[in-house]
Scaffold this motif. Sequence first.
Motif, PDB file in Angstrom:
ATOM      1  N   ALA A  96      -6.741   4.397   6.646  1.00 24.79           N
ATOM      2  CA  ALA A  96      -6.850   4.200   5.183  1.00 24.79           C
ATOM      3  C   ALA A  96      -6.380   2.792   4.794  1.00 24.79           C
ATOM      4  O   ALA A  96      -7.028   2.114   3.985  1.00 24.79           O
ATOM      5  N   GLY A  97      -5.286   2.353   5.389  1.00 25.40           N
ATOM      6  CA  GLY A  97      -4.761   1.025   5.067  1.00 25.40           C
ATOM      7  C   GLY A  97      -5.713  -0.085   5.506  1.00 25.40           C
ATOM      8  O   GLY A  97      -5.844  -1.112   4.838  1.00 25.40           O
ATOM      9  N   ASP A  98      -6.395   0.132   6.629  1.00 24.66           N
ATOM     10  CA  ASP A  98      -7.338  -0.879   7.137  1.00 24.66           C
ATOM     11  C   ASP A  98      -8.580  -0.929   6.254  1.00 24.66           C
ATOM     12  O   ASP A  98      -9.141  -1.996   6.018  1.00 24.66           O
TER      13      ASP A  98
ATOM     14  N   LYS B  69      -0.016   7.048  -3.882  1.00 22.80           N
ATOM     15  CA  LYS B  69       0.521   6.385  -5.086  1.00 22.80           C
ATOM     16  C   LYS B  69      -0.243   5.102  -5.399  1.00 22.80           C
ATOM     17  O   LYS B  69       0.122   4.365  -6.325  1.00 22.80           O
ATOM     18  N   GLY B  70      -1.252   4.759  -4.594  1.00 20.15           N
ATOM     19  CA  GLY B  70      -2.039   3.558  -4.895  1.00 20.15           C
ATOM     20  C   GLY B  70      -1.426   2.298  -4.303  1.00 20.15           C
ATOM     21  O   GLY B  70      -0.918   2.313  -3.190  1.00 20.15           O
ATOM     22  N   SER B  71      -1.433   1.202  -5.086  1.00 22.24           N
ATOM     23  CA  SER B  71      -0.916  -0.055  -4.535  1.00 22.24           C
ATOM     24  C   SER B  71      -0.294  -0.920  -5.630  1.00 22.24           C
ATOM     25  O   SER B  71      -0.592  -0.765  -6.813  1.00 22.24           O
TER      26      SER B  71
ATOM     27  N   PHE C 288      -7.305   6.601  -5.992  1.00 18.98           N
ATOM     28  CA  PHE C 288      -8.426   7.429  -6.431  1.00 18.98           C
ATOM     29  C   PHE C 288      -8.303   8.788  -5.730  1.00 18.98           C
ATOM     30  O   PHE C 288      -8.774   8.951  -4.606  1.00 18.98           O
ATOM     31  N   LEU C 289      -7.619   9.717  -6.385  1.00 14.16           N
ATOM     32  CA  LEU C 289      -7.373  11.018  -5.751  1.00 14.16           C
ATOM     33  C   LEU C 289      -8.653  11.864  -5.784  1.00 14.16           C
ATOM     34  O   LEU C 289      -9.486  11.709  -6.663  1.00 14.16           O
ATOM     35  N   HIS C 290      -8.803  12.731  -4.808  1.00 15.48           N
ATOM     36  CA  HIS C 290     -10.050  13.501  -4.682  1.00 15.48           C
ATOM     37  C   HIS C 290      -9.787  14.782  -3.890  1.00 15.48           C
ATOM     38  O   HIS C 290      -8.700  14.969  -3.331  1.00 15.48           O
ATOM     39  N   ASN C 291     -10.799  15.650  -3.829  1.00 15.60           N
ATOM     40  CA  ASN C 291     -10.629  16.937  -3.137  1.00 15.60           C
ATOM     41  C   ASN C 291     -11.369  16.995  -1.803  1.00 15.60           C
ATOM     42  O   ASN C 291     -11.597  18.067  -1.268  1.00 15.60           O
TER      43      ASN C 291
ATOM     44  N   GLY D 247      -9.869   2.641   0.488  1.00 14.63           N
ATOM     45  CA  GLY D 247      -8.840   3.452   1.155  1.00 14.63           C
ATOM     46  C   GLY D 247      -9.087   4.928   0.907  1.00 14.63           C
ATOM     47  O   GLY D 247      -9.006   5.758   1.820  1.00 14.63           O
ATOM     48  N   ALA D 248      -9.426   5.267  -0.324  1.00 16.45           N
ATOM     49  CA  ALA D 248      -9.692   6.663  -0.682  1.00 16.45           C
ATOM     50  C   ALA D 248     -10.949   7.168   0.025  1.00 16.45           C
ATOM     51  O   ALA D 248     -10.967   8.270   0.590  1.00 16.45           O
ATOM     52  N   LEU D 249     -12.002   6.339   0.040  1.00 18.65           N
ATOM     53  CA  LEU D 249     -13.251   6.734   0.705  1.00 18.65           C
ATOM     54  C   LEU D 249     -12.984   7.024   2.186  1.00 18.65           C
ATOM     55  O   LEU D 249     -13.517   7.971   2.755  1.00 18.65           O
TER      56      LEU D 249
ATOM     57  N   LYS E 272       0.857  -1.196   0.000  1.00 17.65           N
ATOM     58  CA  LYS E 272       0.000   0.000   0.000  1.00 17.65           C
ATOM     59  C   LYS E 272       0.888   1.239   0.000  1.00 17.65           C
ATOM     60  O   LYS E 272       1.841   1.328   0.760  1.00 17.65           O
ATOM     61  N   ARG E 273       0.544   2.197  -0.878  1.00 17.99           N
ATOM     62  CA  ARG E 273       1.453   3.325  -1.098  1.00 17.99           C
ATOM     63  C   ARG E 273       0.776   4.683  -1.003  1.00 17.99           C
ATOM     64  O   ARG E 273       1.106   5.596  -1.754  1.00 17.99           O
ATOM     65  N   GLY E 274      -0.195   4.821  -0.112  1.00 17.99           N
ATOM     66  CA  GLY E 274      -0.859   6.107   0.083  1.00 17.99           C
ATOM     67  C   GLY E 274      -1.388   6.670  -1.229  1.00 17.99           C
ATOM     68  O   GLY E 274      -2.076   5.969  -1.977  1.00 17.99           O
TER      69      GLY E 274
HETATM   70  N1  LIG Z   1      -4.945  10.756   0.305  1.00 15.54           N
HETATM   71  C1  LIG Z   1      -5.400   9.655  -0.317  1.00 15.54           C
HETATM   72  N2  LIG Z   1      -6.152   9.776  -1.431  1.00 15.54           N
HETATM   73  C2  LIG Z   1      -6.628   8.705  -2.085  1.00 15.54           C
HETATM   74  N3  LIG Z   1      -6.404   7.428  -1.690  1.00 15.54           N
HETATM   75  C3  LIG Z   1      -5.655   7.233  -0.582  1.00 15.54           C
HETATM   76  C4  LIG Z   1      -5.105   8.331   0.160  1.00 15.54           C
HETATM   77  N4  LIG Z   1      -4.411   7.821   1.211  1.00 15.54           N
HETATM   78  C5  LIG Z   1      -4.522   6.478   1.122  1.00 15.54           C
HETATM   79  N5  LIG Z   1      -5.264   6.110   0.039  1.00 15.54           N
HETATM   80  C6  LIG Z   1      -5.599   4.750  -0.394  1.00 15.54           C
HETATM   81  O1  LIG Z   1      -5.594   3.899   0.740  1.00 15.54           O
HETATM   82  C7  LIG Z   1      -4.601   2.886   0.586  1.00 15.54           C
HETATM   83  C8  LIG Z   1      -3.944   2.608   1.918  1.00 15.54           C
HETATM   84  O2  LIG Z   1      -3.368   3.774   2.452  1.00 15.54           O
HETATM   85  P1  LIG Z   1      -1.880   3.789   3.012  1.00 15.54           P
HETATM   86  O3  LIG Z   1      -1.673   5.150   3.592  1.00 15.54           O
HETATM   87  O4  LIG Z   1      -0.954   3.344   1.949  1.00 15.54           O
HETATM   88  O5  LIG Z   1      -1.933   2.644   4.141  1.00 15.54           O
HETATM   89  P2  LIG Z   1      -1.609   2.714   5.721  1.00 15.54           P
HETATM   90  O6  LIG Z   1      -2.780   3.438   6.329  1.00 15.54           O
HETATM   91  O7  LIG Z   1      -1.534   1.285   6.136  1.00 15.54           O
HETATM   92  O8  LIG Z   1      -0.315   3.456   5.842  1.00 15.54           O
HETATM   93  C9  LIG Z   1      -3.632   3.394  -0.466  1.00 15.54           C
HETATM   94  O9  LIG Z   1      -3.016   2.307  -1.142  1.00 15.54           O
HETATM   95  C10 LIG Z   1      -4.553   4.210  -1.366  1.00 15.54           C
HETATM   96  O10 LIG Z   1      -5.192   3.382  -2.316  1.00 15.54           O
END
Ligand SMILES: Nc1ncnc2c1ncn2[C@@H]1O[C@H](COP(=O)(O)OP(=O)(O)O)[C@@H](O)[C@H]1O
Length: 322
Positions: free
Chosen positions: A254-256, A227-229, A243-246, A283-285, A223-225
Amino acid sequence: MQHNKLLVVGELNVDLLLNHIEGFPKIATEIIAHDMNLILGSSSAIMAANCAALGASTTFCGKVGSDFFGSFIVEELQQKRVDTRYVTVSETHQSGITVIMNYDQERANVTYCGAMETLTQEDLPWNEMSNFTHMHLSNFFIQKGLREGIDSLFKRVKKMGLTTSLDLQWDPQNKWDFDYEACLPFVDVFMPNEAELLALTKVENLEEAIAIVTPYTNTLIVKRGQKGSIGVNGSYRCEKPAFLHNNYVDSIGAGDSFNSGFIKKFMDGATLEVCMEFGNLMGALNTTAAGGTAAFVDSERIKDSIQTIFDIDLTQYDEIKR
Ligand SMILES: Nc1ncnc2c1ncn2[C@@H]1O[C@H](COP(=O)(O)OP(=O)(O)O)[C@@H](O)[C@H]1O
Ligand SMILES: [Mg+2]
């Protein structure tokens, strides 16, 4: 068709969120936070609650203390339609709590582990295990009672016919003492974030880290925040953008939430691509509302939010099979 049933094994705690804080805490001084929230915390509970909201039959195995926070945690889980029959009450330890000081996109956490440390393999519902189709375990390092023999736990669960997934989460001691060579062959989906995978493998380059663990993984998800996965299964590899959003509020959980989306689709028999897209979407939601569960009321409202915020019709993911 057998109905999918998820068992989540893991830590339970409340999160005390302090927002809009006037500066940083300093010894022997006092500062004011202008907003406060007490909510269901813990990686495992957020994953379980959101899986239930997505419509999966979900049961939790964990430990709380005999106190107000313990009752609050159990009630919150039940309200989210998570079966709490294997949540036991410790007579010796208080419930866990994480105090989270929020500063814009960053946060400082202090955790008291309490009862979660006393959960052991014996607390798992071994006699009922074959009622479940999948077991997810999260937050390995802070659950001292579960750490020893983790490979034999996964081996035993797999032998009973379940599929399995593991999210290690961060090691607060930064020692990363996890025998991945022994354990990961019994884990169907290993799902760390990028920083955790780098710390575990003790390298700085993501490709190197992936190459180190993939000889032992079945499916690896990184999982890459924003950057997706990345997903790797044998020689097959797939990258999916976020899925980036405003509508960003915070990224707690988010990871859970990614895990809950991914595992829901994994249990339904979807392809790796669909599991990853659905995970990224959840994760985005998650980041559109405060904390880990607020955006996940029930499947109808999740569908509506995804339509409104991301302009995506969630039913497109319904019928795609492996
Ligand atoms: N700011 C964001 N905008 C859109 N999607 C996000 C954002 N942050 C996290 N995500 C989504 O959630 C997933 C898990 O978040 P991440 O931060 O990588 O995990 P963790 O919470 O375990 O550190 C990501 O791979 C991504 O798809
Ligand atoms: Mg995580």
